[in-house]
Design an enzyme around this catalytic site. Structure first.
Site, short mmCIF file in Angstrom:
data_model
loop_
_atom_site.label_atom_id
_atom_site.label_comp_id
_atom_site.label_asym_id
_atom_site.label_seq_id
_atom_site.Cartn_x
_atom_site.Cartn_y
_atom_site.Cartn_z
N CYS A 1 -43.77 -48.13 -46.54
CA CYS A 1 -43.29 -47.86 -45.21
C CYS A 1 -44.48 -47.62 -44.31
CB CYS A 1 -42.39 -46.62 -45.19
SG CYS A 1 -41.71 -46.27 -43.58
N THR B 1 -39.28 -45.38 -48.61
CA THR B 1 -39.17 -43.97 -49.01
C THR B 1 -39.46 -43.01 -47.86
OG1 THR B 1 -41.45 -44.12 -49.76
CG2 THR B 1 -39.73 -44.41 -51.40
N CYS B 2 -40.22 -43.46 -46.87
CA CYS B 2 -40.53 -42.54 -45.77
C CYS B 2 -39.30 -42.23 -44.95
CB CYS B 2 -41.61 -43.13 -44.87
SG CYS B 2 -41.06 -44.55 -43.94
N ALA B 3 -38.29 -43.09 -44.98
CA ALA B 3 -37.06 -42.88 -44.22
C ALA B 3 -35.85 -42.72 -45.12
CB ALA B 3 -36.84 -44.05 -43.26
#
Length: 1559
Positions: free
Chosen positions: A22, A1525-1527
């Site tokens: 991300c 994974t960041c969101a």
């Protein structure tokens, strides 16, 4: 309808197909060859920006810049001015040339369009126009150009034969409105809106219709009235079902723009759209539904004065749809603002429409409102009237709706609507009864939870209406079940005359209808005494139960208000009028004597004269409890009597008291308080020292054995005594009575500021800098007769209100002490002057705002609004408290040097812990000055703000409070008297001070007495007092509950020693414990939450002193969530109110992953093959810095939240592995290797990790250096503290005992069983033999002592035990002739040495290394407000993270092609439910980067877990799911079957681990 091409694809088409990574580019729409694609992408991204659940700025955007870019920026900033001017000049020249070129193109295009008649030529010119508009700037388009283009484009938009010309003409209209919004007026003048509406109603071509919707949305922003008159609402809604979700959102945005500006006349154009809007409320898209709700709310506001139109709205099913949305089973998760708006819409509907009134009852609205009140966050502090008028409070809106559902008590013969409502309720008593059954218990709960004055008044008002209107006998059972008499007794403790009047009216109504039933209950619950105290205040002094002798008006007409609107009198708090009349501002409807007259009437009419005698008015159970309490109190005070009659006290008095409390007849709160049970129990447990005049110093003395015996006796009675026909033991019943008593007794004030913003000010004292909040004006005056000090020359000084008095003393002492100037300078240069807890740097919008003015909600919840202060503008800029981190910074010393330095500093005698111990024993040791305000001594432990507030609240002086910030406070000072005894003789010893023979006795003690008896709970309360008694007893019971296993184990050991039991198996006990939540006070928790929500609450010193003192001494009284917020504020200075916080479906805030927008971010490069080395280097450089660390792996593109969480997981996994010499191995660890979870995690203990013991004489064991072990513990402490600071979830598996060590608690013999059950059990059995031996020695004089004493029929000598630590033969416990082999003679020494090596000296250096590393980030002392289980939850999140598996869909967002009912989503949820524990961990690791969820589970995940449809180039079954994974963003292909989906998902979550790459 003809389709001229593919339907507009979803936004997910433009999202990158990355697998794990991300970056900041992930949410940027990609370019397209088609200009319509380009524009619609931008439109979609604009719309999506409103979806707060997809906010990824905290993880992606903020981290997209590298440190090198910071350096680049600073380099550009250093360019000289000539170069910059030249650069700007060339840029301006380019812009002028560009605008000139655009103007020429527009002239050419206008000319071509005017003369061109061929369709092909027109299409070519339109294409060129769209291209020019796509790239020109805002200044390129002038009013003249727009006016010339508008009629041409409108004419072409009406083209009937060529759809491409229509499409490009409408697209050009859209671009023009977007580029130059004022051009909408020209388009309206040339009839563009009717032309677009005509195209929408014809809907021949889908792409043309979609472009029409885009154009109308732009025009409606500037010209909503023209759009309304042209019929745009029906045009955009007529065929809305034919469009995709994203286009439907555009259409609804148009309707929202129009509805926000509805005219006051001609409502018909929007009323015909109501059926379609009501139908759209059933859709599942959240943004769509919220837009529809906004439209309907505005429509209802517009027609609120017309009952006929309101009835028409109800006929379209509006009430049914809204109640479905409000119900807890509604699938759509609405924002809090929209949710409250819908409740407010029902208020207007039921107020003006009898049909809405009737329909609401028929739809069971009461159960919905009950659920809302039950699941509400109860954030009803309501500090200002602005919050009330703005309808920003959910509970307040519910109360308004309930008031409208109940007609007014006062009769109005001319109001036909009220008569119709009363007639309906009279004909349907069952509906009214259902309403009362649903809401009365919840209203009582809300009232008792620390609500504001307005909410409390609303609760009473609704209850009064229900009780007055209902005549059913079922009401009697409801009121008895709800303990209405106890509730009313609590209401009479309030000061406000409005609430007293309502309480008296409720009491009178109940006595009128059911006097034969409730008269006795009113006497039992103290209602009679409370009413009598209103008439005869002098009698109230004889009662322990709180009653007030006077009535104070809550609103003073002469009082000045600083808010935009004056606070309404409570008589008008729930008025349905939108704006109060001038009379509503301060004129009260109640007469001054109305409360007194009604109380006198009730007393005369319903209470017999003989009940006035206090003795005859007491119930039998109260008299019996008082007699038992007096007996116990007298025996507790006489130690000799107690010693001789201990069995009698234990078996008779305690049992009798508990039997009464758990008997068939329930003891009321009034009886419980008045009986003196609490006072007698605390004196019994403290052996009579509680009432002594020593202020808590040396309460216990050396009588630990006697004290512990009494705790054991109370524990035994509490565990064995139970209520008949109930599974509850006496302990939870006693706790429940104490909680009810605390709710009635406590009167801690709430102090709130009067506005949402702060302003800067300059504080000369103590540190001379600008502060982001108001300062106080203080004049320091030397006390009369003081000859040792000089006068303070300044007229007045501006003082940081949140600085401690100790730091103010440090500033003042060099100026007033009679020393040489040179010595003064030397002293002052060494003093560190800081506020108690420095806050983060304030935001930029707080620079020129009005001052924060406290509103004191005093003991009677009387609100006081204080006027605005006048302060000077800040003279100095606020210094940045966060050190900037450069890209190339490195530590001069390596990790080893820093570790050794930390360990060395902690080993010094003048360590932090030692200093704290000295301070705890004598707080006055270093004090030089005493301060006084109005001749009252100020406690040095308080901040100046707290000390002044304490005086204001103590004097109940509202006039002083109103001048808090504006007046000059006169504080006198005098020289403090030096204390001779720095350390009191009664201070508790440490094991280092004990001889070898006393070590065992020390470790046999239950080490919680020092916590109970050695500290003052709250300085605001006098001891003894009823409130202090309740707090002290709750603290005793909570400690006893936590140490119940220790107490009962000692009791069984003593029973074995005395020969009462002969079997060692009797030592294996299972002790039930009371859930920790039973000790939580909902009222105090809500008070603390309200206080922390205040904008001035930026550090603990900015809140009333009781908050800090009570959360330190009695943290169990507050919920875990509230303490987490307090911990963050105290440890990190993080503000608690953040506008970007997400809300889950229950309305609770989710702040596990805060954005930390005030802290800089640091991107760190790490190596997967050197995880621990990378972690050590990272922590060595950045542990002390307040920066948010984000990880980027070497040769991988991923960065942000996901990789960072995985990094912490990998570090924890490495540090938990066996073979490091850090953790002890269990004998059963070999059998555990077959366990999949243990084997994969490297965990070598089923009961959690605990430090491996090391001998002080050993430097190496099995090839492992002890120095390496301490380094790893040091690193572990750094990692854990940094994870807490940054809000990261860790994957740890520590034992309960290790968490206790982190919290600074001592371990004893009985703790060993929690980390090694086998060893702990054997040591306890050995201890039982030792005690048996001593018992026989005492009675038999040593004759035949050893005969018959064996360990499970085996002589101790035959066990062949030597003096080495079990499991660690290289650790020798003792040497010498007497310590070769273990026998009955030296068994006591053996047990004491094993305990010492296992839980103290053998692990002390490792624990100190851990704490040293931890303290580099922040002080470990801040964690002491949590227990072991809570600390684990903070660090590791939820153990059973899928406990709410059945509610999985409620906490997941489905978007871009998926809804909750889509077949792939249904399959996915079923698959997740079928996953085992390890598969669920892997799934979480794959999606979020961590195998565990934060505290609160899936509902607290932030950003919210989002699942979207992944569009595949080939067949979906051949593609794999991918994530960002960041969101927390999962892109799932639409697989053909559930089996295929499970196969691909398992493959992805197992094989996709360990790297972050683009797919």
């Amino acid at each position: 309808m003809e389709s001229r091409g593919q339907k507009r694809p979803e936004m997910v088409d433009e999202l990158p197909a990355d697998k794990r990574a991300c970056s900041s580019l992930d949410f940027r729409p990609s370019s397209s060859n088609s200009s319509v694609q380009t524009h619609m992408n931008s439109t979609h991204s604009t719309l999506e920006a409103h979806d707060h659940d997809m906010d990824t700025s905290s993880s992606a955007s903020a981290s997209s810049r590298s440190e090198g870019e910071h350096e680049k920026d600073s380099a550009y900033g250093s360019c000289d001015s000539d170069e910059m001017d030249q650069h700007h000049s060339s840029l301006r020249d380019y812009q002028r040339r560009r605008m000139s070129s655009d103007h020429g193109k527009f002239k050419s295009i206008i000319s071509s369009l005017s003369g061109q008649t061929e369709p092909s030529g027109q299409l070519a010119v339109l294409t060129e126009l769209c291209e020019v508009l796509s790239f020109c700037t805002e200044g390129s388009l002038s009013s003249m150009t727009s006016d010339l283009l508008s009629p041409l484009l409108v004419k072409l938009a009406k083209h009937e034969s060529n759809p491409d010309i229509m499409l490009f003409a409408i697209r050009a209209i859209t671009y023009i409105c977007d580029l130059y919004p004022r051009s909408a007026a020209f388009l309206v003048r040339h009839d563009a809106v009717p032309a677009l509406c005509q195209r929408l109603l014809a809907i021949e071509y889908q792409d043309v219709a979609e472009q029409c919707l885009q154009a109308l949305e732009k025009i409606s922003r500037e010209q909503p009235l023209a759009c309304l008159q042209a019929g745009a609402i029906m045009a955009v809604l007529n065929y809305i079902d034919f469009f995709s979700t994203s286009i439907q959102r555009v259409a609804l945005c148009t309707v929202v723009n129009i509805c926000k500006k509805l005219p006051s006349e001609s409502p018909s154009p929007f009323m015909e759209a109501v059926p379609i809007l009501c139908n759209l409320l059933q859709y599942e898209d959240r943004q769509l539904v919220e837009n529809v709700a906004t439209c309907l709310i505005k429509i209802v506001e517009r027609v609120a004065q017309s009952p006929e139109m309101l009835d028409e709205l109800c006929q379209h099913g509006l009430i049914q749809q809204v109640t479905h949305l409000l119900s807890i089973n509604g699938r759509t998760t609405l924002s809090k603002l929209i949710y409250n708006g819908l409740i407010g819409m029902l208020v207007k509907l039921t107020s003006g429409s009898v049909l809405a009134f009737r329909t609401s009852y028929e739809l069971n609205i009461s159960s919905i409102l009950r659920d809302i009140l039950a699941t509400s966050d109860l954030s009803h502090g309501l500090p200002t009237s602005h919050v009330i008028v703005g309808h920003c409070n959910q509970v307040y809106e519910v109360l308004k709706l309930l008031n409208e559902l109940l007609p007014g008590i006062t009769k109005d013969e001319n109001d036909q609507q009220v008569q119709d409502k009363e007639s309906f309720l009279a004909n349907h008593p069952d509906l009214l009864q259902k309403l009362g059954t649903d809401v009365i218990p919840m209203l009582i709960q809300v009232f008792n939870s620390g609500a504001s004055l307005y909410v409390c008044h609303g609760c009473l008002s609704v209850m009064y209406k229900i009780i007055t209107l209902s005549k059913s006998d079922m009401l009697v059972e409801l009121l008895k079940k709800s303990s209405i008499s106890s509730f009313l007794a609590g209401v009479f403790t309030r000061k406000d005359h409005h609430m007293l009047m309502l309480a008296l009216q409720i009491s009178e109504t109940i006595l009128q209808n059911f006097s034969d039933i409730f008269l006795k209950l009113f006497i039992k619950e103290g209602v009679f005494f409370a009413i009598d105290a209103l008439l005869t205040p002098e009698r109230s002094t004889q009662l322990m139960y709180p009653v007030y002798s006077g009535i104070q008006l809550s609103v003073d007409s002469s009082q000045k208000f600083t808010s935009r609107e004056a606070l309404r009198c409570l008589c008008y708090a729930f008025s349905t009028s939108q704006s109060p009349t001038p009379s509503e501002g301060g004129h009260c409807k109640l007469d001054k004597d109305s409360v007194h007259n009604l109380a006198q009437n009730i007393k005369t009419k319903y209470l017999a004269p003989e009940l006035y005698d206090s003795e005859k008015g007491l119930t039998d159970i109260l008299q019996q409890l008082r007699a038992y309490s007096n007996d116990l109190l007298s025996m507790s005070a006489d130690n000799s009597v107690c010693a001789q009659n201990e069995e009698k006290v234990n078996s008779i008095l305690l049992s009798q008291i508990m039997d009464k409390l758990t008997g068939k007849e329930q003891v009321s709160t009034f009886e419980f308080i008045e009986s003196g049970v609490v006072r007698s129990l605390v004196n019994y447990l403290s052996q009579g020292h509680y009432v002594s005049e020593n202020d808590g110093k040396g309460i216990v003395g050396g009588n630990y054995a006697a004290i512990e015996k009494r705790f054991e006796a109370l524990a035994r009675v509490c565990l064995h005594g139970s209520r008949p026909f109930s599974s509850d033991t006496a302990l939870p019943i006693l706790i429940r009575n104490l909680q009810n008593a605390l709710t009635s007794l406590e009167a801690f004030p709430i102090v709130l500021s009067n506005g949402p913003k702060l302003r800067h000010s300059y504080a000369a004292v103590p540190s001379g800098c600008s502060i982001p909040y108001p300062s106080l004006k203080v004049r320091f005056v030397r006390a009369e007769g003081e000859t040792w000090l000089n006068d303070c020359t300044e007229d007045f000084l501006t003082v940081d209100p949140f600085s401690s008095l100790h730091s103010i003393e440090g500033y003042l002492w060099p100026k007033v002490s009679k020393k040489s100037r040179k010595q003064e300078k030397s002293v002052s240069s060494h003093i560190v002057l800081q506020p108690e807890s420095p806050p983060l740097q304030s935001t930029s919008n707080a620079s020129s705002c009005p001052a924060e003015i406290p509103v004191i909600l005093g003991p009677g919840d009387m609100s006081t609004d204080l006027p605005e202060t006048q302060g000077e503008e800040p003279k100095l800029s606020h210094p940045d408290e966060t050190a900037k981190v450069n890209a190339g910074e490195s530590s001069s010393s390596g990790t080893q040097g820093s570790v050794e330095k930390e360990l060395q500093s902690n080993a010094e005698p003048d360590s932090k812990l030692a200093r704290q111990h000295l301070a705890s024993c004598s707080n006055e040791a270093a004090q030089k000055l005493n301060f006084y305000l109005d001749e009252q001594y100020l406690d040095h432990q308080l901040t100046l703000y707290q000390a002044i507030l304490h005086q204001i609240v103590k004097q109940n002086d509202c006039s002083s409070g109103s001048k808090l910030w504006s007046q000059v406070h006169i504080i006198t000072y005098r020289k403090a008297v030096e204390s001779k005894d720095i350390l009191p003789t009664e201070c508790l010893p440490s094991p280092q001070d004990l001889s070898h023979d006393e070590v065992l006795a020390y470790y046999q003690q239950t080490p919680f007495f020092s916590d109970i008896f050695s500290c003052e709970l709250v300085s605001d309360l006098h001891r003894p007092s009823p409130t202090y008694d309740v707090l002290f007893l709750l603290k005793c019971l909570e400690s006893m509950n936590r140490f119940m296993f220790h107490l009962m184990s000692r009791e069984r050991i003593c029973a074995f020693a005395e020969g009462k039991v002969d079997n060692l198996d009797s030592l294996n006990i299972s002790v039930p414990s009371v859930p920790q939540n039973d000790f939580v006070s909902s009222k105090l928790t809500e008070k603390l939450e309200t206080q922390m929500r205040d904008s001035l609450a930026i550090c603990p010193g900015s809140m009333p002193s009781w908050c800090n003192q009570l959360i330190t001494s009695c943290p169990f009284l507050f919920s875990f969530e509230a303490r987490c917020k307090y911990f963050k504020m105290k440890a990190f200075g993080q503000p608690q109110i953040q506008p970007h916080m997400s809300y889950n479906s229950s309305g609770a805030e989710s702040d596990r992953r805060p954005s930390l927008g005030g802290l800089p971010r640091k991107k760190i490069l790490v190596y997967r093959n050197r995880i621990l080395e990378s972690a050590a280097q990272m922590m060595d450089q950045h542990a002390r810095n307040k920066v948010v660390l984000e990880v980027e792996y070497d040769e991988e593109v991923g960065t942000g939240l996901g990789p960072t969480l995985e990094f912490y997981t990998l570090v924890c996994r490495e540090l938990q592995k066996s073979g490091l010499g850090m953790w002890r191995d269990d004998p059963c660890s070999f059998a555990l290797k077959s366990n999949l979870q243990v084997e994969e995690m490297g965990i070598n203990s089923l009961y959690g990790l605990f430090p491996r013991p090391w001998s002080s004489t050993l430097d190496t064991s099995n090839g492992i250096q002890f120095s390496e072990v301490t380094k790893k513990f040091f690193l572990l402490g750094q990692v854990i503290a940094k994870a807490l600071q940054d809000g990261r979830v860790l994957d740890l598996h520590f034992s309960k005992a290790f968490y206790k060590l982190i919290l600074g608690k001592e371990l004893s013999l009985y703790d060993i069983q929690s980390l090694d059950p086998g060893l702990g059990r054997v040591l306890q059995e050995f201890q039982a033999l030792i005690n048996r031996k001593k018992f026989l020695e005492y009675f038999n004089g040593g004759n035949e002592l050893e005969y018959g004493l064996s360990f499970r029929e085996t002589r101790i000598e035959d066990l062949c035990l030597d003096f080495s630590l079990p499991g660690y033969p290289d650790i020798v416990l003792a040497s010498g002739h007497d310590h070769t082999m273990v026998n009955l003679t030296n068994l006591e020494n053996y047990v004491s040495l094993v305990v010492d090596a296992t839980v103290r000296s053998g692990i002390s250096r490792q624990v100190e290394a851990f704490k040293s590393g931890f303290n580099q980030v922040f002080s470990v002392e801040h964690l002491k407000i949590f227990n072991e289980q809570e600390l684990e939850r903070m660090l590791c999140g939820e153990h059973d993270c899928w406990a709410q598996i059945n509610e999985l869909a409620d906490h997941i967002k489905f978007d871009h092609g998926y809804t909750a009912s889509s077949p792939p989503i249904v399959n996915l949820l079923e698959i997740i439910q079928e996953f085992d524990h390890e598969q669920r961990r892997s799934f979480l690791q794959f999606v979020t980067g961590a195998p565990r969820l934060p505290p609160g589970g899936l509902a607290s995940l932030n950003p919210k877990l989002t699942i979207v449809r992944k569009h595949c180039s080939n067949r979906a079954d051949s593609d794999l799911p991918s994530v960002m994974t960041c969101a927390n963003y999962l892109k799932l292909p639409p697989y053909s079957s559930k089996e295929r989906m499970k196969e691909k998902l398992l493959y992805a979550i197992t094989e996709g681990q360990g790297s972050f790459h683009l797919s």
